[in-house]
Design an enzyme around this catalytic site. Structure first.
Site, PDB file in Angstrom:
ATOM      1  N   GLU A 162      18.395  34.239   1.220  1.00  0.00           N
ATOM      2  CA  GLU A 162      18.072  33.080   2.040  1.00  0.00           C
ATOM      3  C   GLU A 162      17.255  32.084   1.233  1.00  0.00           C
ATOM      4  O   GLU A 162      16.841  32.380   0.098  1.00  0.00           O
ATOM      5  CB  GLU A 162      17.312  33.513   3.303  1.00  0.00           C
ATOM      6  CG  GLU A 162      18.152  34.359   4.245  1.00  0.00           C
ATOM      7  CD  GLU A 162      17.405  34.772   5.505  1.00  0.00           C
ATOM      8  OE1 GLU A 162      18.057  35.280   6.424  1.00  0.00           O
ATOM      9  OE2 GLU A 162      16.164  34.595   5.565  1.00  0.00           O
ATOM     10  N   ALA A 179      15.175  36.627  16.411  1.00  0.00           N
ATOM     11  CA  ALA A 179      15.239  36.508  14.952  1.00  0.00           C
ATOM     12  C   ALA A 179      16.626  36.917  14.471  1.00  0.00           C
ATOM     13  O   ALA A 179      17.062  38.039  14.693  1.00  0.00           O
ATOM     14  CB  ALA A 179      14.173  37.383  14.304  1.00  0.00           C
ATOM     15  N   GLN A 180      17.304  36.004  13.801  1.00  0.00           N
ATOM     16  CA  GLN A 180      18.689  36.255  13.398  1.00  0.00           C
ATOM     17  C   GLN A 180      18.793  36.807  11.986  1.00  0.00           C
ATOM     18  O   GLN A 180      19.428  37.815  11.733  1.00  0.00           O
ATOM     19  CB  GLN A 180      19.498  34.948  13.487  1.00  0.00           C
ATOM     20  CG  GLN A 180      19.715  34.434  14.886  1.00  0.00           C
ATOM     21  CD  GLN A 180      20.526  33.141  14.877  1.00  0.00           C
ATOM     22  OE1 GLN A 180      20.899  32.616  13.830  1.00  0.00           O
ATOM     23  NE2 GLN A 180      20.802  32.626  16.056  1.00  0.00           N
ATOM     24  N   GLY A 181      18.163  36.112  11.034  1.00  0.00           N
ATOM     25  CA  GLY A 181      18.454  36.352   9.626  1.00  0.00           C
ATOM     26  C   GLY A 181      18.215  37.769   9.160  1.00  0.00           C
ATOM     27  O   GLY A 181      19.121  38.432   8.662  1.00  0.00           O
ATOM     28  N   ALA A 212       5.348  42.857  16.493  1.00  0.00           N
ATOM     29  CA  ALA A 212       3.963  43.155  16.119  1.00  0.00           C
ATOM     30  C   ALA A 212       3.290  44.008  17.174  1.00  0.00           C
ATOM     31  O   ALA A 212       2.611  44.994  16.853  1.00  0.00           O
ATOM     32  CB  ALA A 212       3.185  41.852  15.910  1.00  0.00           C
ATOM     33  N   GLU A 233       2.917  36.361  14.878  1.00  0.00           N
ATOM     34  CA  GLU A 233       2.948  34.906  14.779  1.00  0.00           C
ATOM     35  C   GLU A 233       1.705  34.229  15.332  1.00  0.00           C
ATOM     36  O   GLU A 233       1.429  33.076  15.000  1.00  0.00           O
ATOM     37  CB  GLU A 233       4.193  34.373  15.500  1.00  0.00           C
ATOM     38  CG  GLU A 233       4.506  32.928  15.210  1.00  0.00           C
ATOM     39  CD  GLU A 233       5.832  32.477  15.792  1.00  0.00           C
ATOM     40  OE1 GLU A 233       6.093  31.260  15.765  1.00  0.00           O
ATOM     41  OE2 GLU A 233       6.612  33.321  16.277  1.00  0.00           O
ATOM     42  N   ARG A 292      12.423  26.075   3.413  1.00  0.00           N
ATOM     43  CA  ARG A 292      12.659  25.398   4.687  1.00  0.00           C
ATOM     44  C   ARG A 292      11.990  24.033   4.783  1.00  0.00           C
ATOM     45  O   ARG A 292      12.554  23.104   5.352  1.00  0.00           O
ATOM     46  CB  ARG A 292      12.181  26.292   5.838  1.00  0.00           C
ATOM     47  CG  ARG A 292      13.089  27.476   6.062  1.00  0.00           C
ATOM     48  CD  ARG A 292      12.566  28.378   7.147  1.00  0.00           C
ATOM     49  NE  ARG A 292      13.507  29.468   7.404  1.00  0.00           N
ATOM     50  CZ  ARG A 292      13.281  30.465   8.233  1.00  0.00           C
ATOM     51  NH1 ARG A 292      12.134  30.519   8.888  1.00  0.00           N
ATOM     52  NH2 ARG A 292      14.178  31.407   8.416  1.00  0.00           N
ATOM     53  N   HIS A 341      12.472  24.732  11.524  1.00  0.00           N
ATOM     54  CA  HIS A 341      13.685  25.300  10.930  1.00  0.00           C
ATOM     55  C   HIS A 341      14.677  24.173  10.689  1.00  0.00           C
ATOM     56  O   HIS A 341      14.884  23.336  11.573  1.00  0.00           O
ATOM     57  CB  HIS A 341      14.287  26.360  11.852  1.00  0.00           C
ATOM     58  CG  HIS A 341      15.268  27.261  11.152  1.00  0.00           C
ATOM     59  ND1 HIS A 341      16.535  26.834  10.778  1.00  0.00           N
ATOM     60  CD2 HIS A 341      15.176  28.549  10.746  1.00  0.00           C
ATOM     61  CE1 HIS A 341      17.164  27.832  10.176  1.00  0.00           C
ATOM     62  NE2 HIS A 341      16.360  28.873  10.140  1.00  0.00           N
ATOM     63  N   ASP A 354       0.148  30.701  24.249  1.00  0.00           N
ATOM     64  CA  ASP A 354      -0.841  31.347  25.111  1.00  0.00           C
ATOM     65  C   ASP A 354      -1.887  32.100  24.300  1.00  0.00           C
ATOM     66  O   ASP A 354      -3.088  32.003  24.565  1.00  0.00           O
ATOM     67  CB  ASP A 354      -0.147  32.318  26.086  1.00  0.00           C
ATOM     68  CG  ASP A 354       0.846  31.620  26.991  1.00  0.00           C
ATOM     69  OD1 ASP A 354       0.530  30.513  27.466  1.00  0.00           O
ATOM     70  OD2 ASP A 354       1.943  32.163  27.198  1.00  0.00           O
ATOM     71  N   GLY A 393       6.414  41.947  21.309  1.00  0.00           N
ATOM     72  CA  GLY A 393       7.361  41.711  20.232  1.00  0.00           C
ATOM     73  C   GLY A 393       7.203  42.759  19.146  1.00  0.00           C
ATOM     74  O   GLY A 393       6.610  43.822  19.351  1.00  0.00           O
ATOM     75  N   ARG A 408       6.188  29.260   5.511  1.00  0.00           N
ATOM     76  CA  ARG A 408       6.670  30.650   5.512  1.00  0.00           C
ATOM     77  C   ARG A 408       7.992  30.786   4.773  1.00  0.00           C
ATOM     78  O   ARG A 408       8.923  30.025   4.996  1.00  0.00           O
ATOM     79  CB  ARG A 408       6.847  31.132   6.960  1.00  0.00           C
ATOM     80  CG  ARG A 408       7.413  32.548   7.063  1.00  0.00           C
ATOM     81  CD  ARG A 408       7.489  32.988   8.512  1.00  0.00           C
ATOM     82  NE  ARG A 408       8.482  32.257   9.260  1.00  0.00           N
ATOM     83  CZ  ARG A 408       9.763  32.618   9.399  1.00  0.00           C
ATOM     84  NH1 ARG A 408      10.208  33.701   8.757  1.00  0.00           N
ATOM     85  NH2 ARG A 408      10.597  31.918  10.149  1.00  0.00           N
ATOM     86  N   HIS A 436       9.980  25.991  14.835  1.00  0.00           N
ATOM     87  CA  HIS A 436      10.484  27.363  14.718  1.00  0.00           C
ATOM     88  C   HIS A 436       9.393  28.417  14.643  1.00  0.00           C
ATOM     89  O   HIS A 436       9.405  29.384  15.408  1.00  0.00           O
ATOM     90  CB  HIS A 436      11.364  27.453  13.467  1.00  0.00           C
ATOM     91  CG  HIS A 436      12.001  28.795  13.259  1.00  0.00           C
ATOM     92  ND1 HIS A 436      12.809  29.385  14.207  1.00  0.00           N
ATOM     93  CD2 HIS A 436      11.968  29.650  12.201  1.00  0.00           C
ATOM     94  CE1 HIS A 436      13.244  30.551  13.753  1.00  0.00           C
ATOM     95  NE2 HIS A 436      12.735  30.740  12.547  1.00  0.00           N
ATOM     96  N   SER A 487       8.670  36.948   8.321  1.00  0.00           N
ATOM     97  CA  SER A 487       7.929  37.023   9.584  1.00  0.00           C
ATOM     98  C   SER A 487       8.061  38.380  10.255  1.00  0.00           C
ATOM     99  O   SER A 487       7.067  38.946  10.723  1.00  0.00           O
ATOM    100  CB  SER A 487       8.388  35.915  10.542  1.00  0.00           C
ATOM    101  OG  SER A 487       9.782  35.960  10.738  1.00  0.00           O
TER     102      SER A 487
END
Length: 544
Positions: free
Chosen positions: A133, A66-68, A36, A380, A295, A249, A228, A34, A391, A356, A396
């Site tokens: 947001e 991830a949308q935002g 990171a 994460e 949130r 979320h 994992d 991802g 968060r 989320h 993130s």
């Protein structure tokens, strides 16, 4: 600080013998592809070699979904101090102020670096288009493709990684366990359907395996987010921290037959209302910030409102917003809803909360070091101190970039000081020599569904000691016969990892006898200032 020791039946999930398994060698091993993991890989300079292990294809990760957007102070009317204050406020007394300041100050440069890599953020009049947001005091969220920011960032990063001769990627490869010898992480045991098990020996290892949303029946996460990394780090003896903090979320699409699609925070950031089944705009009943409350507040409010109305969901209302704005900002969400006959410019969107983002995880310091020598971590899977007990939206991706870079830089510097040694270490698993593989007696799908349903009902948005105790007993019972078996495929290993992570989450949630951030307890509804401390967990078993 509260400490919990936990025991393990086996240090490794499978039996092995170094003379019977192929070996590979690398300088820096990165587990996870991802934002990171790839940020870390891009920090490894030549002539060092980096190997990236991904459970699925590179295009499958929480980062992609991830949308935002990604948060950073890029507006002249905003200030670093504002972003720091918003982050600390959302974290409910659990943030590390030094970590918060470090990450927030790096944000503008990290976003500019993503642009240099080729990320095409949305523009307005030639400048970055910024939105606001929940929990943010200013418009500081850079976004791409309207509501597909993660997808665009990962496209650019994957293209850069694929052009690098020093980075080797192993897709569709499952990490079974970290390899430890004499108290040091030495790499990982991995499995590929085409080649079976392989020892990957590394001078330094970086854990960037993502989240744990699939512990819960209702989640925004892809099916690969099965905790994992949390489990393999725990088995290896790394310190785990704040495992009780799972962020839910507030707005997840809730339609029978649909997978649980995330409805971005940015929808409320652009002015959408939350209404209950009667049409009442209810957030004013809970918080002065209305739909832009953090949130944890919105998730709790929705949960309570669903109970009041005895309805399984609430609704997002965009009908008062300009249709052209909706079409430009939320094309992906619009397409998903259209598949179910909803026009988001005219129809209400049914939503409810879902698991989320895993706030807790492997303890790391400001340089991304874990407590296990030779192991670094980012993203994460970690507990950095940035998020505290809750968060702040769009922090993130930022954390993944900043800590991925730190982990890659630090691991590479230490790997450069270690001479090449292409030899295996005399590791042994603690399994009996005779196979005990009797997995045909277990319905793994049924066990997984039972686990996720139990976690959703009793370890979800609202908790109490009775539910947590019952969930702990049930998970312990299931784990007793799941952990005693040796599986031969990811389906079984994922279940074992989920069982361990669930045990840790339940134990930490029982120990935190207060409500704070994303952790809400009916029996302890108030925040206790004396409990503004971390809950840490370390396994009793070690391999010496």
């Amino acid at each position: 600080m509260a400490d919990i020791n936990f025991s393990l039946l086996h240090r490794y999930l499978v039996r092995f013998h170094p003379k019977q398994i192929p070996h590979a060698f690398t300088d820096v091993l990165i587990l996870g592809g991802g934002i990171a993991g790839l940020s870390a890989a891009l920090e490894v300079p030549a002539p060092l070699q980096a190997t990236v292990i991904t459970k699925d294809a590179l295009v499958q990760s929480n980062s992609v979904y991830a949308q935002g957007g990604i948060a950073g102070v890029l507006d002249p009317l905003d200030e670093i101090a504002n972003h720091i204050a918003d982050t600390i406020t959302a974290g409910k007394g659990m943030c590390d102020p030094d970590v918060v300041e470090m990450v927030i100050r790096e944000a503008p440069e990290r976003i500019r670096q993503l642009i240099k890599l080729g990320t095409q953020f949305d523009l307005e009049d030639g400048e970055l288009a910024l939105t606001r947001e929940g929990g943010h005091s200013h418009r500081r969220i850079a976004h791409a493709l309207g509501d597909a920011t993660g997808k665009e960032i990962m496209r650019a990063m994957i293209a850069e990684v694929n052009q690098s001769e020093r980075i080797q990627c192993w897709p569709e490869t499952f990490t079974i366990d970290l390899l430890t010898y004499e108290g040091v992480c030495r790499g990982a045991l991995v499995w590929n359907p085409h080649h079976g098990k392989t020892f990957v020996w590394a001078k330094q290892t970086i854990l960037a395996t993502g989240g744990a949303g699939c512990l819960f029946r209702e989640t925004t996460n892809p099916q690969i987010a099965t905790a994992d990394g949390h489990a393999i780090a725990a088995r290896a003896g790394a310190e785990m921290r704040d495992m009780e903090f799972m962020q839910f979320h507030p707005t997840v699409l809730y339609i029978a037959g649909s997978s649980r699609h995330l409805i971005s925070e940015a929808v409320r950031g652009e002015g959408a209302y939350l209404r209950d089944a009667t049409g009442h705009r209810f957030m004013a009943d809970y918080d002065d910030r209305l739909e832009l409350a953090p949130r944890d507040v919105v998730s709790q409010a929705i949960t309570l409102q669903m109970k009041k109305t005895k309805h399984p969901n609430v609704f997002l209302d965009l009908t008062h917003l300009p249709p052209e704005l909706i079409k430009e900002r939320f094309p992906h969400i619009g397409d998903v809803c259209a598949e179910f006959g909803l026009n988001i410019a005219h129809d209400l969107i049914p939503v409810r909360p879902g698991a989320h983002y895993m706030v807790g995880g492997v303890t790391v310091d400001r340089d991304a070091r874990t407590t296990l020598p030779g192991l670094w971590a980012a993203g994460e899977v970690t507990s950095t101190g940035l998020h505290g007990a809750n968060r702040l939206a769009s922090n993130s991706l930022l954390e993944g970039v900043v800590y991925g870079r730190l982990a890659g830089h630090g691991a590479a510097a230490e790997a450069a000081e270690i001479p090449d040694q292409y030899r295996a270490l005399p590791l042994e698993s603690d399994w009996p020599t005779v196979s005990v593989d009797d997995t045909d007696q277990l319905d793994l799908k049924d066990l997984r569904n039972s686990l996720t349903s139990e976690m959703w009902r009793k370890v979800g948005i609202q908790r109490d000691d009775s539910d947590l105790n019952e969930a702990g007993q049930n998970v312990e019972f299931w784990n007793r016969y799941v952990a005693s078996r040796e599986f031969a495929s990811p389906e079984g290993w994922e279940l074992q990892n989920m069982m361990l992570a669930a045990k840790l989450m339940i134990a930490a949630a029982r120990q935190r006898t207060e409500s704070r951030g994303v952790h809400f307890r009916h029996d302890y509804p108030d925040t206790d200032p004396a409990q503004a401390r971390h809950i840490t967990m370390v396994s009793k078993r070690t391999d010496g």
